[in-house]
Design an enzyme around this catalytic site. Sequence first.
Site, short mmCIF file in Angstrom:
data_model
loop_
_atom_site.label_atom_id
_atom_site.label_comp_id
_atom_site.label_asym_id
_atom_site.label_seq_id
_atom_site.Cartn_x
_atom_site.Cartn_y
_atom_site.Cartn_z
N ASP A 161 75.46 95.92 11.66
CA ASP A 161 74.53 95.03 11.69
C ASP A 161 73.91 94.70 10.87
O ASP A 161 73.60 94.97 9.65
CB ASP A 161 73.52 96.37 12.03
CG ASP A 161 71.96 95.92 12.69
OD1 ASP A 161 72.11 95.19 12.95
OD2 ASP A 161 71.76 97.34 12.89
N SER A 164 65.11 99.51 16.18
CA SER A 164 65.29 98.96 15.78
C SER A 164 62.99 98.65 15.54
O SER A 164 62.98 99.48 14.14
CB SER A 164 64.78 97.45 16.27
OG SER A 164 65.34 96.79 15.53
N HIS A 183 73.56 95.84 15.50
CA HIS A 183 73.05 96.79 15.83
C HIS A 183 72.35 96.81 17.85
O HIS A 183 71.33 98.39 18.16
CB HIS A 183 71.58 95.55 16.55
CG HIS A 183 69.85 95.65 16.14
ND1 HIS A 183 70.00 96.41 14.72
CD2 HIS A 183 69.05 95.12 16.80
CE1 HIS A 183 68.16 96.46 15.13
NE2 HIS A 183 67.96 95.92 15.38
#
Length: 723
Positions: A664, A578, A696
């Site tokens: 995602d 991330s 994600h």
Amino acid sequence: MKKILSAIICAMIITACGTQQDNDRVNISKQTIELQSDQMTPEALWAMSRIAASAASPDGQHIVFQVGYYSVEHNKSHQVLWMMNADGTEQKQLTQDADNETDAAWLNNETIAFIKGGEVWQMDLNGNSRKQMSQTEGKVEGFMFSPDASKVILVESIPFHDIIQQNPDDLPEATGRLVTDLMYRHWDHYVESIQHPFVASVDGQTIGEATDILDQEPFECPMEPFGGMEQLAWSPDSKKIAYTCRKKKGLEYSISTDSDIYLYDVESKETANLCKPADYEEPAIEPSKTMLNQAVNAPENLANLPGYDQNPKFSPDGNYLAWLSMARNGYEADRMRLCCYNMQTGEKTFLTESFDSNVDDFCWASDSRTLYYIGVWHATENLYRTNLDGEVCQLTNDWADFGSLQMLNDTKLLAERHSFLTPADLYVVTPGDTISNTQTEQITNINKEILDQLASPSVDQRWVTTTDCKQMLYWIIQPPHFDPNKKYPTLLFCEGGPQSPVSQFWSYRWNFYIMASQGYVIIAPNRRGLPGFGQEWLEEISGDWTGQCMSDYLTAIDDACDSLPYVDRDRLGAVGASFGGFSVYYLAGHHDGRFKCFIAHDGAFNLEAMYTETEENWFSNWEYDDAPWNQDQTARARRTYQNSPHHAVDKWDTPILCIHGEKDYRINATQGMSAFNAARMRGIEAQLLIFPDENHWVLKPQNGILWQRTYFNWLDRWLKAAN
């Protein structure tokens, strides 16, 4: 990699109709595992049981808890319910078949309600006398009985076509979606349904017809994407329901974090907003700019609670309602405070103002004057106490994270606790006046059979002076059988968020135990932007993604190389997901030869593209300041876009593994694909691990094993092969 000798014990139960492929149900039971070595492997990690929710009986004598077992062979999980006495004795499994049984709650001291097959069921303490209570055709996704057990809230999904239009009836096979506004996707799915809470009467053992609390309102409750039953609460007299809702949709929803606490009267069906006055009108908001300096967040408007407000809980006497509250709209990482609402006067008081960090969970004590909460400070999540005057006292000071808590009885707490070295288990905490006389007792040890066979890594911490003369803490995780006279390949761990703490978390993907077990030292800095070091430290990340926080990363790894003789400066890697993945992509162009390889999972690569690709637009607005097309951009916005990692690919010179999930929608898979494509076009050694069916995160067992094997194969290739 080492293999597990004895596999997970599974039983196949085939339903009476349909094909075996379509209808097999897998009963994955508690496991007997024997390892070939004392080192953690991906297979051992995925063989571990996982505690989910727990609930104490009203009299505090029993605890029912949920455990998930995972089968790599069948690529499935099985959620089961267990029972034990409050001291952890007489643990027994209640689940009887291959259906998942979840979300256990107590109807009374002798009866447990739970979800099975999308319906509410009940059973006795031994798992017997089972009876289906609801008849909804499998629609129940959550439930909460009133304190007097005469009513129940049922959460169900209803069709929602305000944003994605419903296709014509004569085109039943059409797969196209006609989108008319923003928030048509959230996290990992297209938004064609939303959850609503329904309230129904309970007649004996049967749940009656339900009424939609949000009837005809196009808003969700609980809130996407992670909200659950913690976002609703019954009043002690069973007459009112407090619930969390962001009453916005489309563009307004996508740029706003303004959720409120509403009070619904079950008898009159009237609803009141407890956060804002009845005549409140939201100031106009410019949708392509940060709300930091917009009127909605002006000091005179903050009394209207324009930020996140969620997770209400009534005091036992019903005189107060507490909830978690952020001050400002558009800022999802603002300090989470504990707000207390006086039900008689309407006065709001913030009880944790002296605690300069986040409250993550809380519960009321039986006296209705004391609250216990979990908060992050200096890279740990510990227990605290406050009163109605806001006097805060710390109760534990462990190198661990408490993840949830509830009252077990008048004097004890039931809590979940985990650390870098221990997966989640349940604990009983007896709060004292101070840290020294607070008692903590572990009452479950669901992975003992596996952990007893493993050699544990060791953990240390170190403080270092940053380039702007501040103090930063970083964690050091050392391999099992650590030899301080040896040199070890070392990983710089880059945290996500960007405002997530590097506390004592246990992850089934970014797991420091398994990384160390594979022979790596891990350096995990609490760099700029992380909670637990004061709000000033936290807020220095927004608008400065490539400034001080990147210097902090390099400060930590340079200090480790200079101060820890076992760190091999010639075998360094940088890894992260991330924002951590973004950090890796940025460092790839700015590391001055420090690192020998990189791994970026679901990272942002091109910030200009991400601005319009991500679904929650409030995030980009706050973190970047401006849309890339605004001609009057702030200096911070110009710097953010100019320093986007894709602008420095010409400086890339180091092998990189890019990982991404195609579902995602927070950071779209095109970001990882673009980074990989750029690396290969530059002639750099690179791999792309793409998951068409993951978001994600990586949630499926076989994908998880593939992720771990690919991760360590890449690191071993560049950090071990030459030695």
